[in-house]
Design an enzyme around this catalytic site. Structure first.
Site, PDB file in Angstrom:
ATOM      1  N   LEU A  23      -3.846   1.430   3.144  1.00 48.76           N
ATOM      2  CA  LEU A  23      -3.825   0.582   1.960  1.00 48.76           C
ATOM      3  C   LEU A  23      -4.103  -0.859   2.348  1.00 48.76           C
ATOM      4  O   LEU A  23      -3.702  -1.312   3.421  1.00 48.76           O
ATOM      5  CB  LEU A  23      -2.461   0.653   1.266  1.00 48.76           C
TER       6      LEU A  23
ATOM      7  N   LYS B 151       7.716   1.246  -0.596  1.00 51.57           N
ATOM      8  CA  LYS B 151       6.932   1.569   0.602  1.00 51.57           C
ATOM      9  C   LYS B 151       7.910   1.926   1.721  1.00 51.57           C
ATOM     10  O   LYS B 151       8.464   1.056   2.386  1.00 51.57           O
ATOM     11  CB  LYS B 151       6.042   0.390   1.009  1.00 51.57           C
TER      12      LYS B 151
END
Length: 680
Positions: free
Chosen positions: A85, A118
């Site tokens: 990402l 996350k």
């Protein structure tokens, strides 16, 4: 209709009871069965399976830990790649990402998104067929990972069978393996009691655990798992149409989904979600290093697509890095292979983000001046992105009296040559091509994995060769003999013979590797491949840089900066001498007959291929190399412009789409026949 035999029926009943109890305990955190009852039922199942091995099924609770330790891990290709990402560290980074997303989608207004924590763990790819877990793999480099199915089966929150009545033919689930803080503390306490080295942090402990060869060791460390991404066949009835629905699907299938995900209607809600968890994360029983924001609508995700390395429709917002004060001990300088001089702060060791650090780059003279560093300063250090140590600021109020201001030296710390800083550039350079530091860096780069890949020629040996004056250029490596090498420290006769053989073999490396190994500024591995394909020899490339520079920038991915760097490199007399010396040593400096750069026009030139499924005898990367060598192109998605789809076993939605569009479908044998005919 006859009923199942009593033993078979009881085994099925026990499996169902135990699976439901384990799901309630490990996934829902809502135990519905006493431990003593679970243990009794589990023992009954073990005894039944021991007496009747034919009753053992892959999803039996008894199969979570079983078998002998593995001899090693095999590499497997992911059905769907695991991309990384892009990161955002500031609100302006997030705004810029959102603006780019709106532009790509040609939309205005608000986009619904999903915010997820996350988790600071290790990404896994889980493959299910007909509802059964058949493979678990690490992320690896994104396209391939290590097959660790036996280890992942020990994770109680990973279902061995999906809790669905009619599971799809295949399901790909992505998620994060982790070790909760309490479990991590217990593991380290046990290691301390045994006098073993402690793990630095839960993430490192999890990574090391997943690579254990004995599943029983993995089971003892009690890993956990959160699922967050779902891939299904395109024709799945009532499949989810959004990321939010995907999380609900995963939960219904028996996965543990992080309960802190939120559906966010706009960018302001994203900011609020991030701010709330920037403080709220400290109360969590596991480590997080940010939040992940994903576009909710899966159709819009498809429309947004991907960059070369990351999805455009998702981004990771990272928390501000942990900071710690320390005392500056001295200013050191490193000279890289291109001559760039980088100031480095050396300070008293401090623990940061799970490791101990004592050095941090200061980047360049401008950053050094901005910090206003003085000898003995108290500095504040952090890890940028939790990885790279950097000096954030100086606590000038704690500066010792009479402290001397620190600046970059005027001369190279390695060779004593005057340093140069061109107007408009941030970097300071040593321009002496004979500088030992530049030479050491050039040699390390030449023999590196992506370049000539010379095994046995490490940094310590290169340092000896340069310091003793035995090597003054890349070409000099090929004049070394085994007797001389054997006389050096840590080198025996066998090692010396192997190194001479490795150097000789490196002359046959592909042209793009040779080009990359030359260390031309801005020319990385990817750019080197593109240039080598467009210009199949060093002579062709040199001619183009001198006479037709526009042909350089015409190559996809090559800009003016790279073209200028190539022009300067090939115009330098010392580099021209190096090329001539390499040619005299037997380097062709040109594409061989099997390389893409050597291919002329064929009937496959311009044809587009899509690869899907597992081929019988070759990997996808090998098939792609053959296609590109024959002049074809390989794409990741099927469209009306696709020429051929090459389908192997377990071909997924790409095969279905090819059939619906009328695109020609080949198996491996058909591909090889086509390649043979095309090259003819």
């Amino acid at each position: 209709m006859s009923s199942a035999p009593p033993n078979q029926a009881r085994a099925g009943e026990l499996r169902q009871l135990l699976q439901r109890a384990a799901h309630a305990y490990y996934v829902l955190d809502a135990p519905e069965m006493e431990d003593s009852v679970y243990d009794r039922l589990y023992r009954e199942l073990l005894e039944l399976e021991a007496a009747h091995p034919e009753l053992i099924t892959p999803d039996s609770p008894s199969q979570r830990v079983g078998g002998a330790p593995a001899e090693g891990f095999s590499s497997v290709e992911h059905r769907i790649g695991l991309l990384s990402l892009d990161n955002a560290f500031t609100p302006s980074d997030l705004d810029a990402w959102y603006s780019r997303l709106l532009k790509v989608l040609d939309r205005t207004g608000d986009l619904a998104m999903v915010g997820e924590l996350k988790i600071d763990g290790n990404a896994l790819a889980l493959s299910y067929e007909q509802g059964l877990l058949v493979q678990a793999a690490t992320r690896g480099e994104g396209e391939r990972g290590e097959q660790i199915t036996g280890n992942v089966r020990t994770i109680a929150s990973v279902p061995l069978r999906l809790q669905l009545e009619n599971p799809p033919a295949w399901v790909e689930v992505r998620g994060e393996a982790l070790i909760p803080d309490e479990t991590f503390a217990a593991i380290n306490a046990e290691r301390a009691a045994r006098g073993e080295t402690l793990f630095a942090n839960p993430r490192n402990a999890c990574a090391g655990t997943l690579r254990q060869l004995d599943p029983k060791v993995v089971a003892a460390r009690r890993l956990d798992f959160f699922a967050y991404t779902l891939h299904l066949p395109k024709d799945t009835p009532q499949g989810p149409s959004s990321q939010w629905q995907s999380l609900q699907w995963l939960q219904a299938a028996g996965f543990k989904v992080n309960p802190n995900a939120e559906l966010l209607p706009n960018l302001a809600a994203v900011q609020a979600f991030f701010s709330a968890w920037d403080t709220g994360r400290r109360a969590l029983p596991y480590a997080t290093d940010g939040v992940v924001v994903k576009l909710n609508d899966l159709r819009l995700q498809d429309a947004a697509g991907f960059t070369q390395k990351a999805p455009r429709w998702a981004i990771a917002l990272k928390y501000a890095a942990e900071e710690a004060p320390s005392i500056l001990l001295r200013l050191a300088c490193q000279v890289g292979r291109t001559g760039v001089v980088t100031p480095v702060a050396e300070f008293e060791p401090v623990p940061l983000a799970g490791t101990t650090v004592s050095r941090a780059t200061l980047h360049n003279a401008d950053r050094l001046a901005e910090l206003d560093l003085h000898a003995g300063d108290t500095i504040v250090v952090r890890k940028a992105g939790e990885i790279i140590p950097e000096v954030v600021r100086v606590l000038s109020e704690l500066r010792p009296a009479g402290a001397v201001r620190l600046e970059l030296p005027q001369v190279c710390p390695e060779c004593g040559s005057e340093l140069v800083r061109e107007q408009g550039e941030a970097a300071t350079h040593c321009v002496n091509s004979s500088c030992p530091a530049i030479l050491r860096g050039a040699l390390r780069h030449w023999v590196s994995k992506g370049a000539l890949d010379v095994d046995g020629l490490g940094a310590k040996l290169i340092e000896q060769l340069v310091d003793r004056g035995l090597v003054g250029s890349i070409a000099d490596l090929y004049g070394l003999d085994a007797a001389l090498l054997a006389s050096l420290e840590r080198m025996g006769t066998k090692s010396a013979d192997n190194l001479v053989a490795a150097l000789a073999a490196s002359k046959q490396q592909a042209w793009h590797r040779q080009l990359y190994g030359l260390g031309i500024h801005h020319v990385g591995e990817v750019n080197a491949k593109a240039l080598a394909k467009a210009f199949p020899s060093a002579a062709d490339l040199a001619t183009a840089t001198a006479s037709t520079p526009e042909s350089i920038t015409a190559v996809f991915g090559i800009g003016g900066e790279i073209a200028q760097s190539l022009q300067q490199w090939f115009a330098t007399p010392a580099n021209q001498l190096l090329l001539r010396a390499l040619e005299q040593l037997g380097f062709p400096l040109a594409a061989g007959p099997e390389e893409p750069g050597a291919i002329s026009e064929t009937s496959l030139t311009g044809q587009t291929f899509v690869l899907t499924g597992s081929l019988p005898t070759m990997s996808r990367s090998a098939a792609q190399a053959l296609i590109e060598a024959a002049g074809g192109k390989v794409s990741g998605s099927v469209s009306k412009k696709t020429s051929f789809v090459v389908a192997g076993e377990e071909a997924g939605s790409k095969l279905s789409k090819a059939e619906s569009l009328g695109v020609a479908v080949l198996d491996e044998a058909g591909l090889l026949e086509l390649l043979k005919a095309g090259s003819g």
